[in-house]
Each structure stands twice: as structure tokens, then as C-alpha cells.
Design an enzyme around this catalytic site. Structure first.
Site, mmCIF file in Angstrom:
data_model
loop_
_atom_site.group_PDB
_atom_site.id
_atom_site.type_symbol
_atom_site.label_atom_id
_atom_site.label_comp_id
_atom_site.label_asym_id
_atom_site.label_seq_id
_atom_site.Cartn_x
_atom_site.Cartn_y
_atom_site.Cartn_z
ATOM 1 N N GLU A 1 -18.673 -29.459 43.046
ATOM 2 C CA GLU A 1 -18.324 -30.334 41.944
ATOM 3 C C GLU A 1 -17.929 -31.647 42.562
ATOM 4 O OE1 GLU A 1 -15.128 -29.676 38.977
ATOM 5 O OE2 GLU A 1 -15.924 -31.526 38.022
ATOM 6 N N GLY B 1 -6.691 -29.644 44.127
ATOM 7 C CA GLY B 1 -5.870 -28.996 43.939
ATOM 8 C C GLY B 1 -6.976 -27.438 43.984
ATOM 9 N N ALA B 2 -8.055 -27.379 43.150
ATOM 10 C CA ALA B 2 -8.751 -26.277 42.843
ATOM 11 C C ALA B 2 -9.835 -26.366 42.268
ATOM 12 C CB ALA B 2 -7.787 -25.229 42.162
ATOM 13 N N ASN C 1 -15.121 -22.806 39.876
ATOM 14 C CA ASN C 1 -16.347 -21.937 40.014
ATOM 15 C C ASN C 1 -16.449 -20.731 39.193
ATOM 16 O OD1 ASN C 1 -16.791 -23.817 42.263
ATOM 17 N ND2 ASN C 1 -15.427 -22.513 43.159
ATOM 18 N N HIS D 1 -4.964 -23.697 34.626
ATOM 19 C CA HIS D 1 -6.134 -24.743 34.289
ATOM 20 C C HIS D 1 -7.403 -24.150 34.656
ATOM 21 C CE1 HIS D 1 -7.486 -29.041 34.505
ATOM 22 N NE2 HIS D 1 -8.232 -28.600 35.415
ATOM 23 N N GLU D 2 -7.441 -23.834 36.058
ATOM 24 C CA GLU D 2 -8.776 -23.276 36.412
ATOM 25 C C GLU D 2 -9.312 -22.006 35.511
ATOM 26 O OE1 GLU D 2 -10.045 -25.237 38.190
ATOM 27 O OE2 GLU D 2 -8.026 -26.143 39.232
HETATM 28 N N1 TRP Z 1 -12.891 -29.374 38.520
HETATM 29 C C1 TRP Z 1 -11.898 -29.338 39.531
HETATM 30 C C2 TRP Z 1 -10.479 -29.157 38.496
HETATM 31 O O1 TRP Z 1 -9.994 -30.134 37.624
HETATM 32 C C3 TRP Z 1 -11.458 -30.342 40.380
HETATM 33 C C4 TRP Z 1 -12.485 -30.976 41.202
HETATM 34 C C5 TRP Z 1 -13.383 -31.726 41.244
HETATM 35 C C6 TRP Z 1 -12.703 -30.685 42.621
HETATM 36 N N2 TRP Z 1 -14.108 -32.355 42.020
HETATM 37 C C7 TRP Z 1 -13.529 -31.551 43.011
HETATM 38 C C8 TRP Z 1 -11.847 -29.815 43.465
HETATM 39 C C9 TRP Z 1 -13.853 -31.647 44.342
HETATM 40 C C10 TRP Z 1 -12.314 -30.025 44.808
HETATM 41 C C11 TRP Z 1 -13.193 -30.845 45.191
HETATM 42 O O2 TRP Z 1 -9.903 -28.201 38.422
HETATM 43 ZN ZN ZN Z 2 -9.978 -29.137 35.853
#
Ligand code: TRP
Ligand code: ZN
Length: 853
Positions: free
Chosen positions: A120, A259-260, A263, A295-296
Site C-alpha cells: 500500500e 505503524g502497521a 495485509n 486497527h489492523e
Molecule cells: N493502511 C495502513 C494502516 O492504516 C497504513 C499504511 C498505508 C502504510 N501506507 C503505508 C503502512 C505504507 C506502511 C507503509 O493501517
Molecule cells: Zn488503517
């Protein structure tokens, strides 16, 4: 570096071809990883014969269509355009990539010898040529071939095969039955410790929970594992949502941009949001771990099962998932404290974003670099916009809307409009007026007047939103307004108003002024608001408002009024005796909620105050804050000491009760360390005697904030004792970077030289420089511009290595227009110098917006 091209939300076109299945095979080698991608495609747009595949930093080895070498394609720096395609075909692409050279931490990279991916938003295109867009959803099968020294070979879904190959390597296969966009793809290969648990879903399915952490850290993942179990239960209880695979994996890596990442079935986490024990993590770390794990996990439904049609819709998953994790945190601990946390984020970072060159609505209309739009606006204001729908519809109505949303859209890639439509239809209501929150940027300012009428009291509300950099014309928004009315003896009325025009009056019959109002109880809309409260009215509300947030807000308002008067008059306004009485009372007999008492005894921070000025008077705010804290320290010295001594710590456990006690005790400590009479033995005893990092770190923080003569020496001691642990090394860096004296510059130089420091590791760099830029206003804004120069040069260095990191660090420099001309010129100059260097698309977008009108 590629040239930026802006993309517009309204230009959306559905994909020409869709992909039903993709089979990936990775042969892992540090600098030459082979990737084979075999996809099944089918035409989706009548008459289409060409297809765009995104690709970046890939070496193309071969490309076939239905088994035949395909030559009718055009290769460009950012992808391939395939031509003359049949209606249905198998596409087979071999590429070679170099994970060892990948310092951007997007795509496939190495973190301390372990392979991991971050796709992402647009990282999958660094793995293979593919339509890298969230509305192309396919079923993924992944094969990983690697040397036997990488015992854990992981990907999304369920493990379906594991073979020993003749050459000694191992081949494992994973299959994820849920169609997904490629941004949710993940691969991890490495040697880890494994911590295993399980969860039985409400329908009785057994899910294996597996945490993968660096060797020797297995026990430190225990709290995260328990947090995951609590989150799984919460989503079942509150939303009826169950987990859908047989296995849920979480991998902790040290090199990570955020943060995280959620996937499917294989979360990848920044290790600092997984690992915790009493000796290395603080209460705040525990809180963050629990909330990010949740959250994840919550993304599995809000993000993965239902995903975004395009990246302009990012808030569809992020705003909603932040709202859900906030609900979870509120249920796990103190709801008021969680709310106060969220409000601080909005009032500092989000209001600042609205007031600066990167202003955008929660659903942006124009994006150059998608990585630049993972913002407090999309995430946190996005969560406020969801929260307002929850407020307007009520918990039961909101739940009906969520049910309908999943019923309609499970397995689809949808838009923010689809979400609101489901909320609307499930509740047979019309949210069209509300929807402007998605398209309008900026911070609404709400003001209120109360007057007597012949029959009662009239409340007149006004709202107005100032033009933002991205959008000149603003319109009224629908604001849900939770209010309380008090007569000075108690609450006489409370309720919820809906205010949707520029100006509107509401009549309350059978009342007469004086009435003391609470406006926006629980911060029921993310706006700035003003009302001409008298000091004694605020003092009253700080003790008698029903809503905890309103009580805290009344205190904040009292302090911000004082600072405002001091700034206006150029001399410190005296603290009213009534406020001193309330504070003295709180110190002598705190409320049963100790953490809340600590919040009430803490002044608003520099950033919160700064957002209330069009031109930020840096020194005046800092001086006023400093003087007021010094006064409270001196005036109540004996009471602080008494409070400190009464709050005896128990053996460490992370619990609401203990966290509150530590918060209040350390608040007392902060005030005590501002007074020279406080014996060193007091803090020394806490530092050496405490059994946990929360209390040790609190000592150092208090020393640093009080600019105590022993601060530096204690930092050095902390480093020598704990610096071998990376989590603690980062805490040392952060403390050092927040020292409010000019020595900080030399200390930053020294910190960069330490063996554990690494420009390639975002956590290391952020611990020094995100903190310096965002939590050290005195030195960052030093009048000669040394702070600006320092940050700019760090950003220049970081950008070559990791554009996402650099682009996040630049935030505090972007808003130079908020400062007096001399200071603004220095900030601008630092940015212009930075622009001389060839920059990433990420920084280019931000600097162009900041520097050019
Ligand atoms: N989707 C992730 C979240 O909100 C965060 C995220 C978006 C991300 N882009 C990223 C994490 C790039 C690491 C690197 O939990
Ligand atoms: Zn998120």
C-alpha cells in the site's frame, strides 16, 4: 525521478480488463529476486484491446500472452502498455528485482535480513507489472522459494504446500481464497521466534494466531497477542463481524515506514507497535499497541472484505477503521481519556494541516503522490466524520447502516458515497446535507450567543469556514451539536442540535439567563468554537459539566484565555484566584479517575495554543506556558509533594487503575522538578527504584522539560544502560531531541554518530527529527533559523534514501506563512534551498504547494 502528474478523482475509469486469479512465484535472493506472475485476465470494457500495467524499478525478463511471446507493447518508465489483446488470456511475466537495494521500503525489501513487503498504496508495481489499482481484485496464490536458512516463508491466506527442493531450497505455497487488490498482498521470509495463540470465533471456528518477532523477543509479543484476542471479540460483539481465515499472522519488523499494515491474513507491523514488556515499554506504548493491533484487525472487514474503488476514497477504510479502533480503546479503558487524545490530534495536527498548503478534504480531489495523502485529515478527521454519523443516527442506527454496507458491498471496491448511502438507506433518512464533510476542506469556526427573549432563551449559532489553499469557496456544514445548559447549580437541560446553515437560532422556553452552556460536548463536531464564557462560568463547568470532555475543555479554555490575554497585552496575565482554588483542590483531593485528574492539571500544549492564532507568536506562547507552569510548581510545592508521596506505586501491571496513578504521580513529579528545593533523591529514587520504563522515562522527561541541570548527564546514563535495545535507543533519541536549550544541536550531531543510529531506518531518524521538528518548538523555531536549516538538511539526506520518510518530516516547515515575516522568511529559505536538490515526487508535490501560489 519521474515527473509528477496530478490525478483527479472525477477522471475515474473502470479497468479495461479484470483479473480473476494470479499466481506468483518468488525465488528469493537479496539482490536478484526472480518474480513470475501468471494472471488470468478478461475484458471488462467493451471493445478494449489494450491494457496498462504499472511497473517501477523492475527488470523485465519475459512477457507472454496465452503462452506466446508478446511483442506489441510499449515500455515506459512507469509501466507497460499492452496492445492487441484478446478477450480473455493468460498473462505471464517474469521480472527481476533487487530487495537489498530497496531503501524506500516500498515493494519487496530486506529488514535485518528478513524479506518483507509493503504494497500500500502503490508498492506492488515494484514487484511485478500489474494493474496496481484497488478496484482490480483477484484471488492470489503465492509460491516462495528460498534457502533453508529462512525457515519462515509466509504469505496471505492458508498454507497449502511445503516441499524440499533437490537443490536444498524450500518451496512453500499459500492460497488466499478472498479476492483482493494487490495492495493487500504480502510476503515475509525470515528467521523469527514464533508466538502462537488461538481464538474461537462466535460460530465456533478455531483460528490460529501467530506472531513472528526477532529471536529472543517472543515473550514481548504476549500483550499484542492478547490485544488481538480482545479486538476479535469486540468486533463480534459490537458489529457481529467474525474473522474469515484459519490463520492470522503478525510479523514485527524494524524497518517500516508507518505503524502497521493490514495485509490479508498477514499483517506487517513496525516492531515498536508489537513488542512490549514492563522494562522496555511505557503505558503509552501499551495503549498504542492495543489500538494499532485492533486497527489492523478491524481492517479485515473495513478495508479488505470491502475495499476502496480508488485511492481518493482512502478515508472509506481509514476514517472508518480509526473510528472503530477508537471505539475499541474507549471500551478497553477510559472513554473520556481516549476522546481527549483524539481531540488533541485534531486540534494540533489536523487544524494545522487545514491551515497550511496541504489542506485537502477527507476525500481529496487531486493527488500527485498517493503516499502524501495518508494524513491526519484522511485518518483522524475522517474518523470524526464517521463519528458524527454515529452521533446523528445513534448506535443502533449506525449498526444497521454497517450491516447494510456489508450486505451490499462485501467483496467489492466501493466509494465513500456508497458508505453514506448505506447509512442513509438503513435509517430511511437523508444525509445529503451531511455529505459536504467529504468534499469540503478547512476547519469550520462556530460561534454562539445566548440572549433572553420574552418566552425564554435564544441560542444563536454562526458558522464559517475560511478559504483554504486548495479551495476558495466554503459552505455551511451540518454540525451535530451536543449541548448542556446549566443554571449555576446544576444541569437543567441537555440534548443534540443539528445546525446546518450559516446562522440559525434555537429557542429554549421557560428559561432565563444566566445560563451556562456547554457547546460541543464530547467534541461532537471537529470545529473551532467560541463563546464568551466568563472565567467563573468556565470554573463552574470544569467541575460540574456532565460530560468529562467538557470539563477538561473548560480548563483548556481557561488557560488559552490567559495565554491569549498575555500575548495581547505583552505581559503575563495573572492566574485568577478561582482557578488556583480549583487546581489546589484537585491536587489535594484528586478525583477517583486519576488519569483524568492528571489531564485537568496539565496545561494545553504549544501546538494546541498555536492553532488559535492566525500568526503564531512563538516566544510569547512558550514564555507564558513556562511562567504558568513555574507558578503552579512554586505555589503548590507542598501539595505536589504530598500528592506524589501519597500515590505509592504497586508492582507494574498495565491496567487502567495503575496507568492513572502513574500519570498523576508523574504530573506531580514534573511540577516538583521545576523547583530547586526538591531534593535530587526524590527523582533519583524513582529512577533507580522503579520496576518499569514508564516511571523511569517520566523522570527523564521531567528533567528535560524543566531544563534541569542534571538532564544531560542522566540521558547519557540512560543511553549507556539501555541503548543496546533499539526501542530504548529511540526513546533516548527522542528525549535528547526535545531538549529546549541550544546544546540540542551538538547533541543531535553526536546522536547521529552513535553505532545504533542508521539513516536507513525510519524509526531511528524519526526519533531524532520528527521529535525535533514537532515536539521541540523552542529550538526548532530558534530565531536565527538554525532549527529550520537543520531539519531541511536532514530531509535532503533522507529523501535520497526514503522519500516517504522525508516527505513526512517536512510537515513543520510547510506552514511558514503562519509565522511573523522574519521567521517565515527563514523557513521559506530552508525550503527553497532544499528544492535546489533533485527531489522525490513526494517532496516535490509538497514544496510546490508550499512555495508557489
Ligand atoms: N493502511 C495502513 C494502516 O492504516 C497504513 C499504511 C498505508 C502504510 N501506507 C503505508 C503502512 C505504507 C506502511 C507503509 O493501517
Ligand atoms: Zn488503517
Amino acid at each position: 525521478m519521474s515527473v509528477n502528474t496530478a490525478k483527479n478523482r472525477l477522471d475515474y475509469q473502470p479497468p479495461a480488463y479484470v483479473i480473476s486469479q494470479v499466481e506468483l512465484e518468488f525465488e528469493l535472493l537479496p539482490s536478484k529476486t526472480r518474480v513470475l506472475a501468471v494472471s488470468q485476465l478478461r475484458r471488462a470494457e467493451a471493445g478494449a484491446t489494450s491494457l496498462w500495467l504499472d511497473g517501477q524499478e523492475l527488470q523485465l525478463i519475459s512477457l507472454t500472452v496465452n503462452g506466446k511471446d508478446w511483442t506489441t507493447y510499449e515500455q515506459r518508465p512507469d509501466g507497460i502498455l499492452l496492445r492487441d489483446l484478446p478477450e480473455q488470456f493468460e498473462l505471464c511475466i517474469r521480472t527481476e528485482i533487487n530487495p537489498a537495494a530497496n531503501t524506500a521500503l516500498e515493494g519487496l525489501y530486506l529488514s535485518n535480513g528478513a524479506y518483507c513487503t509493503q504494497c500500500e498504496a502503490e508498492g506492488f508495481r515494484r514487484i511485478t507489472f500489474y494493474p496496481d489499482r484497488p478496484d482490480v481484485m483477484a484471488v492470489f496464490t503465492t509460491h516462495i522459494i528460498a534457502d533453508a536458512n529462512l525457515p519462515f516463508l509466509l504469505s496471505n491466506g492458508n498454507l497449502i504446500a511445503r516441499h524440499q527442493l533437490a537443490d536444498g531450497r524450500v518451496r512453500v505455497s499459500w492460497h488466499d481464497p478472498f479476492p483482493k487488490p494487490c495492495y493487500l498482498f504480502a510476503l515475509v521470509a525470515g528467521d523469527f521466534d514464533e508466538l502462537t495463540g488461538s481464538y474461537i470465533t462466535k460460530s465456533g471456528r478455531n483460528v490460529a494466531l501467530k506472531f513472528y518477532v526477532d529471536k529472543g523477543q517472543q515473550q514481548q509479543a504476549q500483550f499484542a497477542l492478547e490485544s488481538l484476542q480482545r479486538a476479535m471479540k469486540f468486533d463480534e460483539d459490537v458489529y457481529g463481524l467474525e474473522y474469515d481465515l484459519d490463520i492470522y499472522m503478525v510479523v514485527a519488523v524494524d524497518f517500516f515506514n508507518m505503524g502497521a499494515m493490514e495485509n490479508k491474513g498477514l499483517n506487517v507491523f513496525n516492531s515498536k507497535f508489537v513488542l512490549a514488556d514492563a522494562q522496555t515499554a511505557t503505558d503509552t506504548d501499551y495503549f498504542n499497541i492495543e489500538s494499532i493491533i485492533a486497527h489492523e484487525y478491524f481492517h479485515n472487514w473495513t478495508g479488505n472484505r470491502v475495499t476502496c474503488r480508488d485511492w481518493f476514497q482512502l478515508s472509506l477504510k481509514e476514517g472508518l477503521t480509526v473510528f472503530r479502533d477508537q471505539q475499541f480503546s474507549a471500551a478497553m479503558g477510559s472513554a473520556t481519556l481516549c476522546r481527549i487524545d483524539a481531540i488533541k490530534t485534531i486540534r494540533t495536527a489536523q487544524f494545522a494541516e487545514d491551515a497550511g498548503p496541504m489542506a485537502h478534504p477527507i476525500r481529496p480531489d487531486v493527488v500527485e503522490e498517493m503516499n502524501n495523502f495518508y494524513t491526519v485529515t484522511v485518518y483522524d478527521k475522517g474518523a470524526e466524520v464517521i463519528r458524527m454519523q454515529h452521533t446523528l443516527l445513534g448506535a443502533a442506527g449506525f449498526r444497521c447502516g454497517m450491516d447494510l454496507y456489508f450486505q451490499r458491498h462485501d467483496g467489492q471496491a466501493v466509494t465513500c458515497d456508497d458508505f453514506v448511502q448505506a447509512m442513509q438507506d438503513a435509517n430511511q433518512t437523508d444525509l445529503s446535507a451531511f455529505k459536504r464533510w467529504y468534499s469540503q476542506s478547512g476547519t469550520p469556526e462556530l460561534s454562539a450567543i445566548l440572549e433572553n427573549t420574552a418566552t425564554g432563551v435564544r441560542l444563536t449559532l454562526r458558522q464559517q469556514t475560511a478559504p483554504t489553499k486548495d479551495q476558495a469557496d466554503k459552505h455551511p456544514l451540518l454540525l451535530p451539536l451536543r449541548y448542556e445548559l446549566h443554571d449555576g447549580k446544576g444541569q437543567i437541560q441537555s440534548g443534540l442540535l443539528q445546525f446546518a446553515s450559516a446562522e440559525q437560532s434555537f429557542e429554549f422556553t421557560d428559561l432565563q439567563l444566566p445560563v451556562i452552556p456547554v457547546l460541543l460536548a464530547d467534541f461532537s463536531a471537529p470545529v473551532k468554537f467560541s463563546y464568551a464564557w466568563q472565567t467563573d462560568e468556565l470554573l463552574y463547568l470544569s467541575q460540574h459539566a456532565q460530560d468529562g470532555v467538557a470539563r477538561w475543555d473548560a480548563m483548556q479554555q481557561l488557560w488559552s484565555d490567559l495565554v491569549r490575554r498575555s500575548v495581547r497585552d505583552g505581559q503575563l496575565a495573572a492566574i485568577p484566584s478561582g482557578l488556583l482554588d480549583v487546581l489546589g483542590q484537585l491536587i489535594r483531593s484528586p478525583l477517583t479517575d486519576l488519569a483524568f485528574s492528571a489531564e485537568l492539571l496539565t496545561l494545553p500544549g504549544f501546538d494546541t495554543l498555536a492553532e488559535q492564532y492566525e500568526q503564531i507568536p512563538v516566544e510569547m506562547i512558550l514564555d507564558a506556558l513556562e511562567s504558568y507552569q513555574q507558578q503552579l510548581a512554586t505555589l503548590f510545592n507542598a501539595d505536589w509533594l504530598d500528592l506524589y508521596q501519597r500515590l505509592a506505586p504497586a508492582p507494574y501491571r498495565y491496567s487502567e487503575e495503575q496507568t492513572g496513578l502513574r500519570a498523576l504521580r508523574n504530573t506531580a513529579l514534573r511540577y516538583l522538578l521545576r523547583v530547586t528545593e526538591t531534593p535530587d533523591s526524590l527523582w533519583q529514587q524513582q529512577y533507580t527504584g522503579s520496576d518499569n520504563m514508564t516511571d523511569k522515562l517520566a523522570v527523564l522527561q521531567a528533567l528535560v522539560r524543566a531544563a534541569h541541570p542534571q538532564a544531560q548527564q542522566m540521558l547519557q546514563q540512560f543511553y549507556l544502560q539501555y541503548g543496546h535495545n533499539v526501542q530504548l535507543f529511540d526513546k533516548h533519541s527522542a528525549l535528547l531531541a526535545s531538549l529546549g536549550t541550544p546544546q540540542v544541536f551538538a547533541l543531535l550531531d553526536q546522536a547521529e554518530q552513535l553505532a545504533q543510529f542508521d539513516w536507513k531506518n525510519p524509526n531511528r531518524v524519526r526519533a531524532l527529527y520528527a521529535v525535533f521538528g514537532q515536539q521541540n518548538p523552542a529550538m526548532f523555531h530558534q530565531a536565527d533559523g538554525a532549527g529550520y536549516q537543520r531539519l531541511a538538511s536532514v530531509i535532503g539526506k533522507a529523501d535520497v534514501i526514503n522519500p516517504q520518510l522525508a516527505s513526512r518530516l517536512v510537515t513543520p516547515l510547510l506552514s511558514f506563512k503562519r509565522f511573523a515575516p522574519a521567521r517565515a522568511a527563514l523557513m521559506q529559505q530552508a525550503l527553497s534551498q532544499l528544492q535546489q536538490q533533485g527531489l522525490s515526487p513526494d517532496l516535490t508535490e509538497k514544496l510546490n504547494k508550499a512555495l508557489h501560489d
